[in-house]
Design an enzyme around this catalytic site. Structure first.
Site, PDB file in Angstrom:
ATOM      1  N   LYS A 190       0.836  -1.213   0.000  1.00  0.00           N
ATOM      2  CA  LYS A 190       0.000   0.000   0.000  1.00  0.00           C
ATOM      3  C   LYS A 190       0.861   1.250   0.000  1.00  0.00           C
ATOM      4  O   LYS A 190       0.498   2.265  -0.593  1.00  0.00           O
ATOM      5  CB  LYS A 190      -0.945   0.003   1.206  1.00  0.00           C
ATOM      6  CG  LYS A 190      -2.111  -0.962   1.036  1.00  0.00           C
ATOM      7  CD  LYS A 190      -3.190  -0.702   2.062  1.00  0.00           C
ATOM      8  CE  LYS A 190      -4.362  -1.640   1.879  1.00  0.00           C
ATOM      9  NZ  LYS A 190      -5.335  -1.537   2.954  1.00  0.00           N
ATOM     10  N   LYS A 235      -5.858 -11.210  -9.359  1.00  0.00           N
ATOM     11  CA  LYS A 235      -7.184 -11.480  -8.803  1.00  0.00           C
ATOM     12  C   LYS A 235      -8.126 -10.303  -9.058  1.00  0.00           C
ATOM     13  O   LYS A 235      -7.699  -9.155  -9.160  1.00  0.00           O
ATOM     14  CB  LYS A 235      -7.110 -11.892  -7.337  1.00  0.00           C
ATOM     15  CG  LYS A 235      -6.854 -10.832  -6.349  1.00  0.00           C
ATOM     16  CD  LYS A 235      -6.964 -11.384  -4.927  1.00  0.00           C
ATOM     17  CE  LYS A 235      -7.071 -10.185  -4.004  1.00  0.00           C
ATOM     18  NZ  LYS A 235      -7.255 -10.424  -2.629  1.00  0.00           N
ATOM     19  N   LYS A 282     -11.170  -4.109  -7.504  1.00  0.00           N
ATOM     20  CA  LYS A 282     -11.647  -2.801  -7.965  1.00  0.00           C
ATOM     21  C   LYS A 282     -10.530  -1.976  -8.567  1.00  0.00           C
ATOM     22  O   LYS A 282     -10.725  -1.211  -9.491  1.00  0.00           O
ATOM     23  CB  LYS A 282     -12.214  -2.020  -6.776  1.00  0.00           C
ATOM     24  CG  LYS A 282     -13.650  -2.299  -6.498  1.00  0.00           C
ATOM     25  CD  LYS A 282     -14.018  -1.768  -5.142  1.00  0.00           C
ATOM     26  CE  LYS A 282     -13.280  -2.511  -4.053  1.00  0.00           C
ATOM     27  NZ  LYS A 282     -13.806  -2.348  -2.719  1.00  0.00           N
TER      28      LYS A 282
HETATM   29  P1  AMP Z   1     -10.661  -6.469  -0.266  1.00  0.00           P
HETATM   30  O1  AMP Z   1     -11.794  -5.634  -0.716  1.00  0.00           O
HETATM   31  O2  AMP Z   1      -9.632  -6.713  -1.339  1.00  0.00           O
HETATM   32  O3  AMP Z   1     -10.057  -6.019   1.043  1.00  0.00           O
HETATM   33  O4  AMP Z   1     -11.250  -7.923   0.013  1.00  0.00           O
HETATM   34  C1  AMP Z   1     -12.260  -8.240   0.956  1.00  0.00           C
HETATM   35  C2  AMP Z   1     -12.316  -9.743   1.108  1.00  0.00           C
HETATM   36  O5  AMP Z   1     -12.625 -10.393  -0.141  1.00  0.00           O
HETATM   37  C3  AMP Z   1     -10.985 -10.372   1.569  1.00  0.00           C
HETATM   38  O6  AMP Z   1     -11.251 -11.415   2.483  1.00  0.00           O
HETATM   39  C4  AMP Z   1     -10.366 -10.921   0.308  1.00  0.00           C
HETATM   40  O7  AMP Z   1      -9.538 -12.026   0.558  1.00  0.00           O
HETATM   41  C5  AMP Z   1     -11.601 -11.315  -0.520  1.00  0.00           C
HETATM   42  N1  AMP Z   1     -11.325 -11.139  -1.962  1.00  0.00           N
HETATM   43  C6  AMP Z   1     -11.001  -9.977  -2.569  1.00  0.00           C
HETATM   44  N2  AMP Z   1     -10.843 -10.163  -3.906  1.00  0.00           N
HETATM   45  C7  AMP Z   1     -11.070 -11.486  -4.147  1.00  0.00           C
HETATM   46  C8  AMP Z   1     -11.066 -12.296  -5.331  1.00  0.00           C
HETATM   47  N3  AMP Z   1     -10.807 -11.796  -6.532  1.00  0.00           N
HETATM   48  N4  AMP Z   1     -11.354 -13.597  -5.209  1.00  0.00           N
HETATM   49  C9  AMP Z   1     -11.641 -14.130  -4.008  1.00  0.00           C
HETATM   50  N5  AMP Z   1     -11.664 -13.423  -2.850  1.00  0.00           N
HETATM   51  C10 AMP Z   1     -11.388 -12.112  -2.903  1.00  0.00           C
END
Ligand code: AMP
Ligand code: TRP
Length: 331
Positions: free
Chosen positions: A115, A196, A199
């Site tokens: 970050k 992955k 956003k």
């Molecule tokens: P984030 O918004 O990236 O902080 O993600 C929130 C939650 O969703 C976390 O537990 C991540 O591990 C999960 N997550 C985010 N992106 C993905 C993805 N593309 N596939 C599976 N899980 C995800």
């Protein structure tokens, strides 16, 4: 809610636009865990302040996140749902933990390093202390189980280091925290399938829970597939991801049909994408219906969070009283 159930805690940042990766990879599991544990789910608005937030928009972002969580099935009758900043104790406990944590250990956190690289213009002390606050979130409720994605494991290890330091200094109080790795799928980006779904990669790479049918069709249609002809048993990353989505949103029969076509080279990705888009639209339909209903009642959503916060505060107060006492603070 019976008291003999183990306490489970997890948090999500109110950064808006929950996508199907978040849903299938993490949040669907939150819904399933509500029956087995005393589940406490927090919209971590203190954490998200460590990146730039527009103060005019922030309240809406927090409410939107609450609405999405309620719409996917987080049930306030079963779980405690609230915004982190509505409960006092998170930041107090984080301060206590800050005094136990050597800077050198925080400097090793990969999420901080990533970050900091992405936000060179705003490497604030909050970003650095982020995992300390995360440890406080969990331990304020003496939660022992934390469902998270792979990327958060290092933060849970750090939380265990902090609680050991606390126990050594102030006497055994916290039990170790167990991360529960979500078995859910890892959904890849539609446009950059080696990364992955996220956003931050741009609009066309993710499908939001709130995308309308036309947007979903257009995003799926634009998803990358093969550059050359289909080769039996050898799927490109993009095609592999589409099959994964097909598997998650349709049934075995549909998957088998396209597997067969892929293997004999007759597959038309446009057809497969159309069927996939239709299935995603159908799955999101009831969720979007609930989102629309909840959006008409923002006061009701606020009341749900407030009630959740009040319940969380009772647990937090009792634990903070013990903690303050151990440290030697005045009442
Ligand atoms: P984030 O918004 O990236 O902080 O993600 C929130 C939650 O969703 C976390 O537990 C991540 O591990 C999960 N997550 C985010 N992106 C993905 C993805 N593309 N596939 C599976 N899980 C995800
Ligand atoms: N850092 C987590 C994420 O980005 C969110 C979070 C904050 C959290 N506090 C938590 C997760 C406590 C689990 C437990 O996904």
């Amino acid at each position: 809610m019976t008291e003999d159930k183990k306490i489970l805690f997890s948090g999500i940042q109110p950064t808006g636009n929950i996508h199907i990766g978040n849903y299938l990879g993490a949040l669907k599991n939150w819904v399933d865990l509500q029956d087995k544990y005393t589940a406490i789910y927090s919209i971590v608005d203190w954490h998200a302040l460590s990146i730039d937030q527009d103060p005019k928009e922030y309240k809406n972002r927090i409410l939107e996140t609450a609405i999405d969580l309620l719409a996917i099935g987080i049930d306030p009758k079963k779980s405690i749902l609230f915004a982190q900043s509505q409960v006092t104790g998170h930041t107090e406990l984080a301060w206590i933990f800050n005094t136990l944590m050597p800077i050198s250990e925080l400097e090793r956190m990969t999420q901080y390093k990533d970050k900091a690289k992405q936000n060179k213009h705003n490497i604030n002390a909050g970003l650095f202390n982020y995992p300390v606050l995360q440890a406080a979130d969990i331990l304020l409720y003496k939660a022992e189980i934390v469902p998270i994605g792979e990327d958060q494991v290092q933060h849970i290890e750090l939380a265990n280091t902090i609680l050991r330091k606390f126990n050594n200094k102030y006497g055994q109080y916290f039990n170790p925290i167990k991360p529960m790795l979500t078995k859910g799928a890892r959904i890849m980006s539609l446009t950059k399938p080696d990364k992955k779904m996220s956003k931050s990669l741009g609009d066309n790479n993710y499908i939001s829970l709130r995308d309308n049918p036309d947007t979903i069709k257009s995003k799926v249609a634009k998803a990358v597939t093969d550059t050359g002809p289909a080769v039996a048993d050898k799927k490109s990353l993009g095609v592999h991801n589409l099959f994964e989505l097909l598997h998650l949103f349709t049934n075995n029969e549909v998957v088998k049909k396209y597997e067969k076509q892929h293997n004999d080279g007759s597959i038309k990705y446009s057809e497969m994408k159309e069927e996939l888009a239709g299935a995603i639209i159908k799955t999101l339909e009831p969720i979007q219906k609930r989102i629309k209903e909840l959006e008409k009642k923002p006061k009701k959503v606020e009341a749900i969070l407030k009630k959740g916060a009040n319940r969380a505060q009772v647990i937090a107060n009792a634990n903070m009283e013990d903690i303050r006492d151990r440290i030697g603070l005045l009442k």
